[in-house]
Write a protein that holds these residues in place. Structure first.
Motif, mmCIF file in Angstrom:
data_model
loop_
_atom_site.group_PDB
_atom_site.id
_atom_site.type_symbol
_atom_site.label_atom_id
_atom_site.label_comp_id
_atom_site.label_asym_id
_atom_site.label_seq_id
_atom_site.Cartn_x
_atom_site.Cartn_y
_atom_site.Cartn_z
ATOM 1 N N ALA A 56 4.251 -7.767 12.244
ATOM 2 C CA ALA A 56 3.249 -8.791 11.927
ATOM 3 C C ALA A 56 3.678 -9.679 10.760
ATOM 4 O O ALA A 56 3.316 -10.861 10.704
ATOM 5 N N THR A 57 4.448 -9.120 9.823
ATOM 6 C CA THR A 57 4.801 -9.850 8.598
ATOM 7 C C THR A 57 5.490 -11.190 8.868
ATOM 8 O O THR A 57 5.077 -12.226 8.315
ATOM 9 N N PRO A 58 6.556 -11.258 9.697
ATOM 10 C CA PRO A 58 7.186 -12.575 9.940
ATOM 11 C C PRO A 58 6.254 -13.585 10.589
ATOM 12 O O PRO A 58 6.296 -14.775 10.254
ATOM 13 N N TRP A 59 5.381 -13.118 11.506
ATOM 14 C CA TRP A 59 4.450 -14.028 12.172
ATOM 15 C C TRP A 59 3.422 -14.578 11.187
ATOM 16 O O TRP A 59 3.089 -15.769 11.232
ATOM 17 N N VAL A 60 2.932 -13.712 10.300
ATOM 18 C CA VAL A 60 1.942 -14.156 9.305
ATOM 19 C C VAL A 60 2.579 -15.142 8.337
ATOM 20 O O VAL A 60 1.999 -16.183 8.001
ATOM 21 N N LEU A 61 3.786 -14.833 7.865
ATOM 22 C CA LEU A 61 4.469 -15.715 6.916
ATOM 23 C C LEU A 61 4.765 -17.079 7.541
ATOM 24 O O LEU A 61 4.518 -18.121 6.914
ATOM 25 N N SER A 62 5.302 -17.083 8.754
ATOM 26 C CA SER A 62 5.623 -18.368 9.402
ATOM 27 C C SER A 62 4.360 -19.165 9.706
ATOM 28 O O SER A 62 4.356 -20.401 9.585
ATOM 29 N N SER A 63 3.267 -18.475 10.069
ATOM 30 C CA SER A 63 1.988 -19.169 10.303
ATOM 31 C C SER A 63 1.467 -19.787 9.014
ATOM 32 O O SER A 63 0.958 -20.916 9.015
ATOM 33 N N SER A 64 1.608 -19.058 7.906
ATOM 34 C CA SER A 64 1.125 -19.560 6.613
ATOM 35 C C SER A 64 1.896 -20.791 6.174
ATOM 36 O O SER A 64 1.311 -21.786 5.723
#
Length: 265
Positions: free
Chosen positions: A122-130
């Motif tokens: 989840a971490t890369p998806w959350v960071l890229s979304s942010s």
């Protein structure tokens, strides 16, 4: 005479072929890694990376559409390209940390819960979304002109530093641990770590020219129209994993060929 500094049928063909290779390569990777024999927790991160790279293939297709004078989609492309590209890069950083943990603490690594892997995914998806959400403000005039470039530099250099540190420590650990005293599992982990390192190195080699190009274009040291080749190189980072997996993983290669034969017949 064809002007290669402007969009033309040659560039349309190159980017279309690249979009096809990325989409097919990562679709096959996902189909292969989701087979029962590959359903191991470290492979979950590779599947998520393949999904991110598959989105880069979609972004490449969107790029062709935009350059063919469908400028109404430019806003969508910019955000989607940012989201997909950064997601791929962030995945590589997270995977390098997972490989570092597997090397330094192999016993605790084997005891990692499924929840820990879901958090890592989840971490890369959350960071890229942010970051993509933050970049939305660029198009509303809420950010200074140079701020988006600074954000891109930070988002590329930080994962690069993390991966460099991780693989440097892994290399030192492997160097002081003689190969002849390693267990079969440790040798497998070492091979996986080396493969992911090659994927990461190849990906960053395709991104760094794009980063320098954007810096030079911002300060008007190079024409923005000269960037088709560099943009194509940046998109190519999402197909290198497929090629390296085939070369480095005999079991992956065998399963992939088996899958292709099954699809054909």
């Amino acid at each position: 005479m064809m002007d290669f500094y402007k969009w033309n049928p040659f560039w349309a063909t190159c980017f279309s072929v690249m979009a096809f290779l990325i989409s097919v390569g990562n679709s096959l990777t996902i189909a292969t890694l989701t087979r029962k024999k590959f359903r191991k927790r470290p492979q979950f991160l590779l599947i998520s990376l393949a999904f991110a790279d598959l989105l880069v293939g979609c972004a490449t297709t969107l790029y062709v559409i935009v350059e063919c004078r469908f400028f109404a989609l430019l806003f969508v492309f910019n955000i989607f390209d940012m989201f997909a590209g950064l997601s791929s890069i962030f995945h590589l950083a997270v995977i390098s940390l997972e490989r570092l943990h597997a090397t330094l603490r192999p016993f605790r690594h084997r005891q990692l819960s499924l929840k820990a892997y879901w958090v890592a995914i989840a971490t890369p998806w959350v960071l890229s979304s942010s970051v993509s959400t933050l970049m939305l403000t660029r198009f509303r005039g809420m950010l200074h002109a140079g701020v988006p470039l600074i954000i891109v530099i930070i988002c590329l250099t930080t994962p690069l530093l993390i991966t460099c540190f991780s693989y440097l420590v892994i290399w030192r650990k492997r160097r002081i641990s003689p190969e002849n005293v390693r267990s079969f599992r440790q040798n497998q982990e070492a091979r996986l770590s080396m493969t992911i390192f090659l994927v990461t190195a190849a990906s960053f080699m395709t991104w760094i020219p794009f980063l320098f190009f954007n810096i030079m274009a911002t300060v008007h040291l190079i024409a923005e129209s000269a960037g088709f080749c560099i943009k194509l190189l940046q998109f190519s980072n999402s197909v290198v994993n497929f090629v390296i997996y085939i070369i480095r993983f005999p079991s992956y290669r065998k399963a992939l060929f088996s899958l292709c034969r099954f699809s054909v017949f």
